[in-house]
Design an enzyme around this catalytic site. Structure first.
Site, PDB file in Angstrom:
ATOM      1  N   GLU A 101       0.846  -1.199   0.000  1.00  0.00           N
ATOM      2  CA  GLU A 101       0.000   0.000   0.000  1.00  0.00           C
ATOM      3  C   GLU A 101       0.880   1.247   0.000  1.00  0.00           C
ATOM      4  O   GLU A 101       1.904   1.285   0.693  1.00  0.00           O
ATOM      5  CB  GLU A 101      -0.921  -0.002   1.221  1.00  0.00           C
ATOM      6  CG  GLU A 101      -1.925  -1.152   1.194  1.00  0.00           C
ATOM      7  CD  GLU A 101      -2.926  -1.105   2.350  1.00  0.00           C
ATOM      8  OE1 GLU A 101      -2.808  -0.201   3.198  1.00  0.00           O
ATOM      9  OE2 GLU A 101      -3.823  -1.964   2.382  1.00  0.00           O
ATOM     10  N   HIS A 142      -8.117   1.235   1.546  1.00  0.00           N
ATOM     11  CA  HIS A 142      -7.927   0.953   2.978  1.00  0.00           C
ATOM     12  C   HIS A 142      -8.739   1.921   3.843  1.00  0.00           C
ATOM     13  O   HIS A 142      -8.195   2.696   4.642  1.00  0.00           O
ATOM     14  CB  HIS A 142      -6.452   1.022   3.361  1.00  0.00           C
ATOM     15  CG  HIS A 142      -6.140   0.248   4.619  1.00  0.00           C
ATOM     16  ND1 HIS A 142      -4.917  -0.319   4.856  1.00  0.00           N
ATOM     17  CD2 HIS A 142      -6.896  -0.051   5.706  1.00  0.00           C
ATOM     18  CE1 HIS A 142      -4.921  -0.934   6.035  1.00  0.00           C
ATOM     19  NE2 HIS A 142      -6.119  -0.772   6.572  1.00  0.00           N
TER      20      HIS A 142
END
Length: 529
Positions: free
Chosen positions: A261, A279
């Site tokens: 990420e 997220h």
């Protein structure tokens, strides 16, 4: 008196500062800027971070006064827990702050997959009216398989039951009684995969769970089933997911977390049957505020030397309500224990006997060690560094439990071996509706006396007139006796007197007492905070 310094290394809600209160000096810095962080952390007592600040071994070494690292969230990938523990620094997070937000996002992904909401919205905004293309399915009477029935999994189950779904669950650590309580059916993982119309995973990320939903799992699922992952990146094998979607092994997927990420260009992002979010599990105003308030409260407890339930590097985890009242009791027993020592300790044994022995009582061992060292070391003793202090001094420690207690519901005992070969022990209990703290044993003598701020321990040869002499010496110095109990091993043998008094006893008075009755021990245990 200087206030403890708390450093906010990232932007936190105003409620977080309010929860800290006026007892601290609050400073702020940009924790993502390494140079600024290392300069700002040098003299702080606590640091509050989110995900952008790396509190690694270098940062911890640069902060000699640091006592607590608080992560306003769940994940702790940016905190070196091992280095913190070695330095005696408590690490806390907010493990329940985002559970509702994560559960609701999971339901949002399920609904989006069932009704193609994001795709239909994007098409309409692009000028296309395609009702037939985005025809979906109802959740009513569908089977939802939940892998991991912890706090978030249980919340997801409760919310989806409102849609009239049948909930299947796989969790090897959940009892059938707990599953029945939640209204779900426990099944094997293979059964869950084969029967479910939606599969959502809520497991911790461990070597055993990485890739748990991979090629083999997708082959066992219906080709009309959907997968949702709002838990941890890597639980779903991303390459295998792309292959399963491309080959039609499953109908679609909802993904909020990724192996790396930020991720913006994974192959399945272009697929129309996939819903992805960046997220967002904890990205609600409520979750962020709860996280900040939670860790602020933990910081207050930590800097006050109290036990912090959300400290991740303190063994014991969440403290059961039945165990919690014993913490201040055994800490006081530890201080009494220390007052009785006359040589260096080689071993400490903490015994928990009675009803609470069946629970997780590790916190009581930590509290006992904190009490033992509170009055004998110059540094501040916490529930994190107390075991370290014992290890540094070569003191072996162990926790013993027994569900058998003959005289009381629960008895807490601290025993110690000294380097001269002798042993000492103290025992206590809580009695009555008000949970009165009582001392019920000292060095093998049975007694029962409430614990007060000022306690005198006197050991002498049993004979007539001693009690009167004790009263006379204390009375002449204006020291009032609140309570007293005498125990002896036999008539004319060693006797132990325990006295609770209303004020502190000066050392010269203790010496007078010792001389007047020929006592071998005459000590005060001052238990004032």
């Amino acid at each position: 008196m200087e206030k403890p310094v708390v450093l906010l290394a990232e932007e936190l809600s105003p409620a977080t500062v309010d929860a800290l209160g006026p007892d601290f000096e609050i400073r702020q810095t940009d924790g993502a800027d390494r140079t600024k962080l290392l300069a700002a952390i040098a003299d702080v007592d606590a640091i509050l971070v989110r995900s952008a600040t790396q509190v690694d071994a270098e940062a911890i070494a640069a902060a000699p006064k640091l006592k607590v690292i608080a992560r306003a969230g769940v994940g702790l990938d940016n905190v070196d827990i091992k280095a913190a523990t070695q330095a005696g620094v408590m690490v806390v997070n907010a493990p329940t702050s985002n559970i509702i937000s994560a559960a609701e996002l999971t339901v949002g992904h399920v609904l989006s997959l069932a009704r193609h909401i994001p795709q239909a919205s994007a098409a309409l905004k692009g000028g296309e009216w395609k009702r037939s293309k985005y025809s979906g399915i109802e959740l009513y009477e569908k089977k939802v398989g939940i892998i991991g029935l912890g706090r978030i999994g249980a919340l997801v189950a409760a919310r989806l039951q409102g849609f009239g779904t049948e909930i299947l669950a796989y969790d090897p650590y959940i009892t059938s009684a707990r599953a029945a309580q939640l209204g779900v059916q426990l099944v094997t993982l293979d059964e869950l995969l084969a029967e479910s119309d939606f599969v959502t995973i809520h497991m911790p990320k461990t070597p055993e769970t990485v890739g748990m939903l991979g090629a083999t799992a997708f082959q066992k699922m219906k080709n009309t089933a959907y997968v949702v992952n709002v838990a941890r990146g890597g639980l779903v094998d991303e390459d295998a997911l792309y292959t399963a979607l491309k080959e039609g092994q499953i109908a679609g997927a909802g993904v909020d977390v990724f192996v790396k990420e930020p991720s913006t260009d994974l192959p399945f992002f272009e697929m129309d049957n996939v819903v992805v979010t960046p997220h967002l599990g904890a990205s609600t105003e409520e979750a962020q505020e709860k996280a900040g308030i939670s860790v602020a409260k933990s910081v207050r407890l930590a800097l006050a030397g109290e036990l912090v339930p959300d400290a991740v590097n303190v063994a014991g985890g969440v403290i059961a309500p039945e165990v919690r009242p014993g913490i201040p009791l055994i800490e006081k027993l530890g201080r009494i224990f220390t007052a009785l020592t006359h040589d260096s300790l080689t071993q400490i044994e903490v015994e928990v006997a009675g009803e609470i022995a069946s629970l997780d009582v590790k916190a009581l061992e930590l509290a006992a060690l904190k009490g033992v060292f509170t009055d004998v070391v110059s540094e501040q003793v916490s529930y994190v560094n107390a075991p370290v202090l014992a290890e540094q001094r070569g003191i072996n420690t162990r926790l013993v439990t027994s569900e058998q207690s003959d005289e009381y519901r629960n008895v807490l005992t601290i025993r110690g071996a000294l380097s001269d070969g002798s042993q000492i022990s103290v025992a206590g209990t809580l009695t009555g509706p008000k949970q009165i703290q009582k001392l019920v044993g000292v060095n093998g003598y049975d007694l029962e006396i409430p614990i007060s701020e000022h306690l005198l321990v006197i050991l002498y040869q049993d004979r007539p007139g001693v009690i009167g002499t004790l009263g006379q010496v204390l009375g002449e110095r204006g020291i009032n006796i609140a309570g007293m109990q005498v125990a002896r091993n036999k008539e004319g043998g060693q006797a132990l007197s325990l006295l609770t008094v209303d004020s502190s006893v000066p050392q010269d008075v203790l010496e007078s007492l010792k001389e007047a009755i020929g006592a071998s021990v005459a000590r005060e245990v001052d238990l004032q905070d």
